[in-house]
Design a protein around this motif. Structure first.
Motif, mmCIF file in Angstrom:
data_model
loop_
_atom_site.group_PDB
_atom_site.id
_atom_site.type_symbol
_atom_site.label_atom_id
_atom_site.label_comp_id
_atom_site.label_asym_id
_atom_site.label_seq_id
_atom_site.Cartn_x
_atom_site.Cartn_y
_atom_site.Cartn_z
ATOM 1 N N UNK A 1 62.888 61.387 29.422
ATOM 2 C CA UNK A 1 63.983 60.490 29.731
ATOM 3 C C UNK A 1 64.052 59.885 31.112
ATOM 4 N N UNK A 2 63.247 60.354 32.071
ATOM 5 C CA UNK A 2 63.459 59.904 33.452
ATOM 6 C C UNK A 2 62.986 58.481 33.716
ATOM 7 N N UNK A 3 62.351 57.860 32.731
ATOM 8 C CA UNK A 3 61.986 56.454 32.868
ATOM 9 C C UNK A 3 62.963 55.544 32.119
ATOM 10 N N UNK A 4 64.100 56.099 31.720
ATOM 11 C CA UNK A 4 65.052 55.344 30.908
ATOM 12 C C UNK A 4 66.074 54.572 31.742
ATOM 13 N N UNK A 5 65.971 54.667 33.063
ATOM 14 C CA UNK A 5 66.885 53.924 33.914
ATOM 15 C C UNK A 5 66.102 53.263 35.045
ATOM 16 N N UNK A 6 66.699 52.252 35.628
ATOM 17 C CA UNK A 6 66.158 51.629 36.841
ATOM 18 C C UNK A 6 67.241 51.684 37.912
ATOM 19 N N UNK A 7 66.808 51.928 39.132
ATOM 20 C CA UNK A 7 67.739 52.066 40.244
ATOM 21 C C UNK A 7 67.362 51.086 41.344
ATOM 22 N N UNK A 8 68.362 50.355 41.800
ATOM 23 C CA UNK A 8 68.166 49.426 42.910
ATOM 24 C C UNK A 8 69.309 49.660 43.891
ATOM 25 N N UNK A 9 69.022 50.458 44.919
ATOM 26 C CA UNK A 9 70.084 50.813 45.856
ATOM 27 C C UNK A 9 71.133 51.657 45.169
ATOM 28 N N UNK B 1 72.849 50.518 42.597
ATOM 29 C CA UNK B 1 73.030 49.936 41.269
ATOM 30 C C UNK B 1 72.028 50.563 40.318
ATOM 31 N N UNK B 2 72.520 50.946 39.143
ATOM 32 C CA UNK B 2 71.645 51.581 38.166
ATOM 33 C C UNK B 2 71.976 51.048 36.783
ATOM 34 N N UNK C 1 76.730 56.794 35.874
ATOM 35 C CA UNK C 1 76.640 55.357 35.616
ATOM 36 C C UNK C 1 75.408 55.021 34.788
ATOM 37 N N UNK C 2 74.293 55.711 35.047
ATOM 38 C CA UNK C 2 73.079 55.487 34.256
ATOM 39 C C UNK C 2 73.307 55.889 32.808
ATOM 40 N N UNK C 3 73.934 57.051 32.615
ATOM 41 C CA UNK C 3 74.222 57.514 31.254
ATOM 42 C C UNK C 3 75.143 56.540 30.538
ATOM 43 N N UNK C 4 76.155 56.018 31.246
ATOM 44 C CA UNK C 4 77.072 55.057 30.632
ATOM 45 C C UNK C 4 76.344 53.782 30.221
ATOM 46 N N UNK C 5 75.434 53.313 31.064
ATOM 47 C CA UNK C 5 74.680 52.093 30.736
ATOM 48 C C UNK C 5 73.822 52.327 29.497
#
Length: 797
Positions: free
Chosen positions: A63-71, A73-74, A117-121
């Motif tokens: 699962x660790x590639x299931x989100x993107x983080x920019x500062x 913002x996720x 926030x990542x989980x919510x997205x």
């Protein structure tokens, strides 16, 4: 005015359309109606699902590639979107995991608020952008705290077992579960219930030790604390208990190797901790990598269907260990393809494929007539039922601000400190050198590879954590004395002799009144270590990291590595009082320390508050009462050396004693306890009541761990020398006593006879009460006059 009126009418009309559309959807998709029962909702949802969508619920990719983080913002990643769009994946593993294998660090990983926030997205896309709007499950590693950045890190399993305190384990698991849920997770992997009878094995640290009763009691407490029986609670997780079964006794100590064990021993010792934890409400079971008698555990229908589901009545879901279905093909070689491995495992009783490759091929297997779609439906329904039961269809999102505020709160850290305190085992205290007096000790030398290496005290399955959140032994001792009175010298690394500066350590000891030398091992992963697909580390003779324990790091000896013995010997020669502390993941060789140290403490991996807890013990602010959950051998040549071996008792070797250096249940205190007035009364149900008195006869208040053992003197099958049946950790002020009462039911006195039936046989039983398996203070024989036939296992309540 007209324009405004028109807009109002348009909005009202749109609202009417939306309401009508929603009503139609509600009528079409009855599973969205929360008033219906879980079974009704699940059946309706299944009726709308395609084969591909059903199989998707059985897949659990990394699962660790299931989100993107920019500062700050996720959001969800393109890879996540593709997996949902194309494979309809219903579960992900280790979304928030951070470690060298995942390449997630303090810099690029997620802290609690961003994790939520990542989980919510991710949930928002699943619920609002897919055809059926099925929320996803997020499964997280949580064996001793959530394996994520910014969480509370507790002692590893072997340390929690050393507390002999199921109530505390329940508290620890409740904290861990809440931290997982606050960030958007739903499933917590743990507790680990493997019985450890070979400390060469790399994963001893994750277990509760060698005994089935202690393991089962602690495991049940962990499941209850995590929310078993009340998964509608927004702070509860589904506990995944592992590894099913006999994974902790691999041949040669090699992780994942076959286990040589008979069916009777399997049912007498290895299955009961799992049954007790399932009975407590655990709803997920993970298979094991090993095989038993030629059958891979991940494809063993007898274990997964006959025992787990039919005999026990388990109605949760079974998940493979990472890649273990693949291993039916690639490692065990009893299947000729991934598809065949997948069909074999599904038929055997596996519901979810962690890794997601073999089960992805089930679609073609169904189309080719190799497996009945009813098997897919059954597995999918088990997953979907729990999603409904947890309320995810109605409440899939979490409050990110609450996650940022409540994860690793002061209250949670306080629980971690208490757990660390209770886990410490005092093995030696010659001439009562401990506790030290802060008033009398002017200077103290803190020495050794584990004295101030913060990651070394956290154990495997721990994410990177900020240095400021972790208290090492040096940190802890600096809270007891002025900093100018504390001298630090590392002396040597765990393994790397090129880092040794023993002369500096000797100089530090010479300047001090007493030396605290902290040695042992490490499961701290680093970015140079190589990892295989399952995440296990690969032991490398050329690697000079501290890591000598943790998954994949099996040992052929138990000796301290590097120059650690040289360091101990050098400090001993200074003539200064020497307190030795072992921070370790397995019982390492303690022969030298037992003979030469003035005091010896075993702290296992005590977690983020370990340094404070160790300092609390050293300076007498906490009276230790930890007890060993696993025997400490004198030599690897003794292995296995667990206390409850079958009779007859082993004799001594030519070179050494046959007994362990320290046995199961052993541990000292700063006070003394007396035992008296043993009374045994037979009960109407065929069991017995055992009562006795324990009194604090020393000079300090403290805890005593009272232990009750039984030996069946003559039975129809060979029985253990003695077997723990009951225990309790009690606190007594100086001069106070407590009447302890234990009730032994017929099942506590039962065996499995030659016909594989569970029975309490009439006959003589030796009831023993004491402070360890080898420190029996009271004993009495009792005659049971009537046999009682029992079910092999009771159904789960």
């Amino acid at each position: 005015m007209f324009k405004e009126t028109r807009n109002i009418l348009l909005i009202a009309g749109l609202g009417l359309c939306l309401t009508t559309s929603s009503s139609l959807a509600q009528e079409k998709f009855r599973y969205k109606d929360a008033r219906l029962s879980t079974s009704e909702r699940t059946a309706d949802l299944l009726s709308h699902m395609t084969l591909e969508e059903k199989v998707g619920q059985l897949l659990c990719p990394l699962g660790w590639e299931m989100y993107t983080k920019d500062g700050n913002t996720v959001t969800y990643s393109e890879k996540y979107k593709n997996l949902l769009d194309k494979q309809h994946v219903g579960m992900f593993w280790a979304v928030f995991r951070a470690d060298p294998w995942t390449q997630k660090t303090l810099e690029n990983g997620l802290r609690p608020a961003l994790a939520a926030e990542a989980a919510n997205a991710m949930q928002r896309y699943a619920v609002e952008e897919t055809r059926l709007g099925i929320p996803i499950f997020i499964a997280e590693e949580a064996p001793h705290g959530h394996m994520a950045i910014g969480t509370t890190v507790f002692p590893t399993g072997i340390g929690m077992a050393s507390t002999w305190n199921p109530t505390l384990q329940e508290q620890v698991s409740a904290v861990s579960a809440k931290e997982v849920r606050l960030q958007g997770g739903h499933i917590g992997y743990g507790p680990v219930l493997d019985l450890s009878r070979d400390p060469r094995w790399s994963r001893v640290e994750e277990t509760y030790g060698e005994d089935p009763v202690l393991s089962g009691t602690m495991g049940a407490a962990a499941a209850k604390g995590a929310g078993a029986g009340d998964i509608k609670n927004p702070n509860a997780v589904i506990s995944t208990i592992k590894h099913f079964i006999a994974y902790g006794i691999p041949e040669g100590g090699h992780n994942g190797n076959s286990a040589i064990i008979g069916q009777r021993e399997l049912h007498e010792s290895f299955l009961p901790p799992f049954f007790k934890t399932v009975e407590a409400g655990a709803l997920s079971v993970m298979t094991a990598y090993n095989s038993i008698d030629g059958i891979p555990c991940t494809a063993d229908g007898y274990l997964l269907t006959d025992v787990l589901r039919k005999d026990w009545g388990f109605d949760g879901f079974v998940v493979s260990d990472l890649g273990s279905i693949d291993g039916v093909y690639s490692s065990h070689r009893v299947a000729s393809s991934l598809q065949e491995a997948g069909t074999m495992s599904l038929e055997a009783g596996v519901d979810v494929d962690l890794g997601a490759r073999p089960f992805a091929e089930l679609i073609e297997a169904v189309k080719a007539g190799k497996i009945d779609i009813a098997k897919i439906d059954s597995a999918a329904s088990r997953v979907l039922c729990l999603k409904f039961d947890m309320g995810l269809f109605e409440n899939p999102y979490r409050d990110a601000k609450a996650a940022g505020r409540e994860v690793r709160s002061k209250e949670n850290v306080a629980v971690a400190r208490k757990a660390a305190q209770e886990s410490i085992v005092l093995l030696e205290n010659k001439n009562n050198v401990l506790p030290l007096s802060a008033k009398k000790v002017k200077k103290i030398a803190v020495i050794g590879p584990n004295a101030d290496t913060h990651y070394n005290q956290l154990g495997d399955y721990t994410a990177p954590q900020e240095r400021a959140a972790i208290r090492t032994v040096l940190d802890g001792i600096k809270t007891k004395l002025p900093a100018a009175n504390v001298i630090y010298a590392k002396g040597t690394a765990i393994r790397d002799t090129a880092q040794s500066d023993i002369a500096a350590a000797v100089e530090a000891a010479m300047q001090a009144d007493v030396a605290v030398v902290v040695v042992g091992g490490s499961s701290a992963r680093d970015f140079e270590t190589k990892y295989i697909e399952t995440g296990a580390a690969v032991a490398d003779a050329k690697s000079l990291s501290d890591m000598e324990s943790g998954e994949g790091f099996d040992r052929s000896t138990l000796d301290l590595l590097g120059d650690q013995i040289k360091l101990l010997e050098a400090i001993k020669k200074t003539g200064k009082p020497m307190i030795v502390v072992y921070i370790q993941g397995r019982p390492l060789n303690m022969n030298w320390a037992q003979e030469n140290a003035d005091a010896l403490l075993n702290a296992w991996y005590p977690g983020q508050e370990g340094g404070n807890a160790i300092a609390d013990v050293i300076f007498g602010d906490y009276n230790p009462a930890g007890r060993l959950p696993i025997s400490v051998p004198r030599s690897v040549g003794q292995l296995p050396v667990y206390y409850n071996k079958k009779v007859p008792k082993g004799h001594d070797y030519v070179e050494t004693l046959g007994s362990p250096l320290y046995t199961f249940g052993y541990g000292k205190s700063f006070t003394e306890f007396g035992y008296s007035d043993l009374k045994i009364t037979q009960q109407a149900d065929g069991g017995i009541e055992v009562s006795f008195q324990v009194k604090n006869i020393g000079s300090r208040a403290g805890d005593e761990v009272v232990q009750l053992y039984v030996r069946d003197e003559f039975a129809s099958t060979v029985q253990p020398i003695k077997q723990l049946k009951k225990f309790d950790r009690i606190h007594l002020a100086v001069g106070k006593f407590k009447q302890v009462v234990f009730h032994l039911q017929p099942e506590d006195l039962s065996i499995i006879n030659p016909k594989m039936q569970r029975i309490m046989e009439a006959g003589s039983f030796n009831v023993m009460v004491g402070a360890s398996a080898d420190d029996i203070r009271l004993n009495e024989k009792v005659e049971i006059t009537k046999s009682v036939q029992l079910p092999l296992y009771g159904k789960v309540k």
